[in-house]
Each structure stands twice: as C-alpha cells, then as structure tokens.
Design a protein around this motif. Structure first.
Motif, PDB file in Angstrom:
ATOM      1  N   VAL A  18       0.863  -1.174   0.000  1.00  0.00           N
ATOM      2  CA  VAL A  18       0.000   0.000   0.000  1.00  0.00           C
ATOM      3  C   VAL A  18       0.901   1.226   0.000  1.00  0.00           C
ATOM      4  O   VAL A  18       1.500   1.570   1.022  1.00  0.00           O
ATOM      5  N   LEU A  19       1.031   1.857  -1.158  1.00  0.00           N
ATOM      6  CA  LEU A  19       1.872   3.039  -1.296  1.00  0.00           C
ATOM      7  C   LEU A  19       1.011   4.271  -1.052  1.00  0.00           C
ATOM      8  O   LEU A  19      -0.013   4.462  -1.708  1.00  0.00           O
ATOM      9  N   GLY A  20       1.451   5.122  -0.111  1.00  0.00           N
ATOM     10  CA  GLY A  20       0.626   6.244   0.322  1.00  0.00           C
ATOM     11  C   GLY A  20      -0.333   5.766   1.393  1.00  0.00           C
ATOM     12  O   GLY A  20      -1.535   6.017   1.333  1.00  0.00           O
ATOM     13  N   ALA A  21       0.209   5.077   2.403  1.00  0.00           N
ATOM     14  CA  ALA A  21      -0.626   4.436   3.426  1.00  0.00           C
ATOM     15  C   ALA A  21      -1.370   5.434   4.296  1.00  0.00           C
ATOM     16  O   ALA A  21      -2.404   5.095   4.884  1.00  0.00           O
ATOM     17  N   GLY A  22      -0.883   6.665   4.380  1.00  0.00           N
ATOM     18  CA  GLY A  22      -1.572   7.705   5.141  1.00  0.00           C
ATOM     19  C   GLY A  22      -1.895   7.274   6.556  1.00  0.00           C
ATOM     20  O   GLY A  22      -1.076   6.656   7.238  1.00  0.00           O
ATOM     21  N   GLY A  23      -3.107   7.563   6.997  1.00  0.00           N
ATOM     22  CA  GLY A  23      -3.529   7.248   8.358  1.00  0.00           C
ATOM     23  C   GLY A  23      -4.002   5.831   8.572  1.00  0.00           C
ATOM     24  O   GLY A  23      -4.514   5.495   9.643  1.00  0.00           O
ATOM     25  N   GLY A  24      -3.873   4.976   7.569  1.00  0.00           N
ATOM     26  CA  GLY A  24      -4.140   3.550   7.737  1.00  0.00           C
ATOM     27  C   GLY A  24      -5.569   3.095   7.502  1.00  0.00           C
ATOM     28  O   GLY A  24      -5.891   1.922   7.738  1.00  0.00           O
ATOM     29  N   LEU A  25      -6.433   3.978   7.007  1.00  0.00           N
ATOM     30  CA  LEU A  25      -7.836   3.578   6.834  1.00  0.00           C
ATOM     31  C   LEU A  25      -8.005   2.449   5.828  1.00  0.00           C
ATOM     32  O   LEU A  25      -8.734   1.488   6.076  1.00  0.00           O
ATOM     33  N   GLU A  26      -7.326   2.552   4.663  1.00  0.00           N
ATOM     34  CA  GLU A  26      -7.485   1.480   3.687  1.00  0.00           C
ATOM     35  C   GLU A  26      -6.825   0.194   4.180  1.00  0.00           C
ATOM     36  O   GLU A  26      -7.346  -0.902   3.970  1.00  0.00           O
ATOM     37  N   LEU A  27      -5.686   0.313   4.866  1.00  0.00           N
ATOM     38  CA  LEU A  27      -5.049  -0.873   5.437  1.00  0.00           C
ATOM     39  C   LEU A  27      -6.000  -1.587   6.388  1.00  0.00           C
ATOM     40  O   LEU A  27      -6.107  -2.821   6.360  1.00  0.00           O
ATOM     41  N   LYS A  28      -6.706  -0.820   7.204  1.00  0.00           N
ATOM     42  CA  LYS A  28      -7.643  -1.418   8.156  1.00  0.00           C
ATOM     43  C   LYS A  28      -8.775  -2.143   7.426  1.00  0.00           C
ATOM     44  O   LYS A  28      -9.130  -3.272   7.783  1.00  0.00           O
ATOM     45  N   ASP A  43       4.626   5.384   3.525  1.00  0.00           N
ATOM     46  CA  ASP A  43       4.192   6.777   3.498  1.00  0.00           C
ATOM     47  C   ASP A  43       5.371   7.655   3.918  1.00  0.00           C
ATOM     48  O   ASP A  43       6.158   7.254   4.785  1.00  0.00           O
ATOM     49  N   PRO A  44       5.497   8.855   3.312  1.00  0.00           N
ATOM     50  CA  PRO A  44       6.629   9.710   3.667  1.00  0.00           C
ATOM     51  C   PRO A  44       6.483  10.401   5.019  1.00  0.00           C
ATOM     52  O   PRO A  44       7.448  10.952   5.542  1.00  0.00           O
ATOM     53  N   SER A  45       5.298  10.371   5.634  1.00  0.00           N
ATOM     54  CA  SER A  45       5.049  11.107   6.864  1.00  0.00           C
ATOM     55  C   SER A  45       5.084  10.185   8.082  1.00  0.00           C
ATOM     56  O   SER A  45       4.231   9.306   8.229  1.00  0.00           O
ATOM     57  N   ALA A  46       6.046  10.428   8.970  1.00  0.00           N
ATOM     58  CA  ALA A  46       6.126   9.653  10.211  1.00  0.00           C
ATOM     59  C   ALA A  46       4.876   9.862  11.055  1.00  0.00           C
ATOM     60  O   ALA A  46       4.368   8.930  11.689  1.00  0.00           O
ATOM     61  N   LEU A  65       4.937  -1.005   8.574  1.00  0.00           N
ATOM     62  CA  LEU A  65       4.835   0.392   8.171  1.00  0.00           C
ATOM     63  C   LEU A  65       6.236   0.934   7.901  1.00  0.00           C
ATOM     64  O   LEU A  65       7.128   0.794   8.736  1.00  0.00           O
ATOM     65  N   VAL A  66       6.402   1.548   6.725  1.00  0.00           N
ATOM     66  CA  VAL A  66       7.712   2.014   6.277  1.00  0.00           C
ATOM     67  C   VAL A  66       7.624   3.497   5.935  1.00  0.00           C
ATOM     68  O   VAL A  66       6.787   3.899   5.119  1.00  0.00           O
ATOM     69  N   GLU A  67       8.498   4.291   6.528  1.00  0.00           N
ATOM     70  CA  GLU A  67       8.549   5.720   6.211  1.00  0.00           C
ATOM     71  C   GLU A  67       9.382   5.915   4.946  1.00  0.00           C
ATOM     72  O   GLU A  67      10.531   5.480   4.884  1.00  0.00           O
ATOM     73  N   GLY A  68       8.780   6.532   3.940  1.00  0.00           N
ATOM     74  CA  GLY A  68       9.519   6.785   2.711  1.00  0.00           C
ATOM     75  C   GLY A  68       8.623   6.785   1.485  1.00  0.00           C
ATOM     76  O   GLY A  68       7.414   7.037   1.577  1.00  0.00           O
ATOM     77  N   TYR A  69       9.248   6.483   0.361  1.00  0.00           N
ATOM     78  CA  TYR A  69       8.579   6.496  -0.942  1.00  0.00           C
ATOM     79  C   TYR A  69       8.750   5.119  -1.585  1.00  0.00           C
ATOM     80  O   TYR A  69       9.226   4.191  -0.939  1.00  0.00           O
ATOM     81  N   ILE A  70       8.407   4.995  -2.846  1.00  0.00           N
ATOM     82  CA  ILE A  70       8.452   3.677  -3.497  1.00  0.00           C
ATOM     83  C   ILE A  70       9.842   3.049  -3.432  1.00  0.00           C
ATOM     84  O   ILE A  70       9.970   1.850  -3.233  1.00  0.00           O
ATOM     85  N   ASP A  71      10.889   3.848  -3.554  1.00  0.00           N
ATOM     86  CA  ASP A  71      12.240   3.279  -3.526  1.00  0.00           C
ATOM     87  C   ASP A  71      12.611   2.725  -2.158  1.00  0.00           C
ATOM     88  O   ASP A  71      13.560   1.956  -2.041  1.00  0.00           O
TER      89      ASP A  71
END
Length: 196
Positions: A18-28, A43-46, A65-71
């Motif tokens: 899930v790229l752009g995981a944000g606040g986790g709503l779709e993950l949930k 997601d780039p935002s800690a 959960l990984v902080e960062g971008y696709i790379d």
C-alpha cells in the motif's frame, strides 16, 4: 472497490503493498476483510504512520509500516498493490518512476489499483471539471468558500494529468489490461496488471 479488485487476484495468504498508506484507513479495511493477508504500508510522513498504527490497533502485527517512498519499499514480490489518492501529487516523470517501481515489485499477473484526481487539462475543460467538483462538494454540505479554495488549490498546485495521460503512463510503466473502474467528476480509478 479496491478491496474487491484485489481479492480477484490476491491469494488467501497474499502480501499487498500500500503506497501512500496515510492514516491507515485502507489498510484497516483490507486487513479486516482478508484475515490472512499481510501488508507493507509506505508513506513519507512519520506522523501519518503513527496514526496508521493507532488506526490498525490489534491488526497492526500484520502490517509493516515504512517511512519513505516507493524506492524505500522492499522488493517483494507482492501479490497486489494500491496507490490511492497519491499519484496526483507527483509530476509526470516522478509518477512514471513510481509506477515502474510498483510494477517491478509485483508478481506476474498481480494487480495495481490506483485512484486520484485526473481530468482534462485544456483551460476550459479543466475549469469546467473543477467547477463540477466544487458544485458536488457544495451539494454534499461543504461551504462554498471552502469548495472554491479547494478547486483553486487543485487547479494551481497539483500536477494533475488528463485521463489519457494517466493511461499512457500506466502502459509506459509496463502494465497491461488497464481498466477504468471508477469515474467521479475529477477522480478516476484504474486497475492494471503486471504482465504474466
């Protein structure tokens, strides 16, 4: 919709990026619906990832959960991926890189689901579609001033592309069987597959 599209192809014990995981709503939503799926949320935002961890609650052990971008995302390969409400923030060249790297991390035949702002970019067409988006927001209860500010920001700050350009980038990144599954004023959604 994304959950149903993923479930067509992702196996019962699959792993989803899930790229752009944000606040986790779709993950949930995904984790609740598919109790054996595992996830990597990037997601780039800690701060947003902390919110995602709280949102997931007891589901969190199934999600890395990984902080960062696709790379920053692990190589996988993954059984499926999503990138929702994210690509419209990226200029075309960066968007192509992101799509290419997403495809490279997918197993053969695996789906990618994307959805974001995508509307005609000619001056008159762009204004018409943004005004439609604002009118819908107002009809849904958003104050007119807020809707006006939103379309001004979307029109001037987002490097949005036309649906034709988005489709071309998905194909250039190597995806095939690209299908439009959602269209709502300025938003479009596609499902695309890594060739087998």
């Amino acid at each position: 919709m994304a959950r149903l599209l993923l479930a067509e192809s992702v196996p019962r014990d699959g792993q989803v990026l899930v790229l752009g995981a944000g606040g986790g709503l779709e993950l949930k939503v995904f984790a609740e619906a598919q109790p054996e799926w595992r996830f990597v949320g990037v997601d780039p935002s800690a701060e947003m990832l902390k919110l995602a961890s709280a949102t997931l609650g007891p589901l969190a052990p199934r999600v890395e959960l990984v902080e960062g971008y696709i790379d920053t995302a692990s190589e996988g390969p993954y059984d499926g991926a999503t990138c929702l409400l994210t690509l419209h923030f990226l200029p075309a060249e960066q968007r192509l890189h992101t799509l290419t790297e997403l495809r490279r991390r997918l197993k053969p035949g695996a789906p990618l689901i994307v959805a974001h702002h995508s509307f005609p970019q000619g001056e008159q067409q762009k204004a018409r579609w943004l005004n439609r988006y604002a009118a819908f927001a107002v009809a849904s209860g958003i104050p007119a001033a807020d809707a006006g500010n939103a379309i001004a920001a979307i029109g001037s700050r987002l490097p949005a592309l036309s649906p034709e350009q988005d489709l071309a980038l998905l194909r250039e990144a190597g995806f095939d069987e690209v299908e439009l599954f959602y269209a709502g004023f300025t938003f479009k959604g596609w499902v695309a597959y890594n060739p087998s």
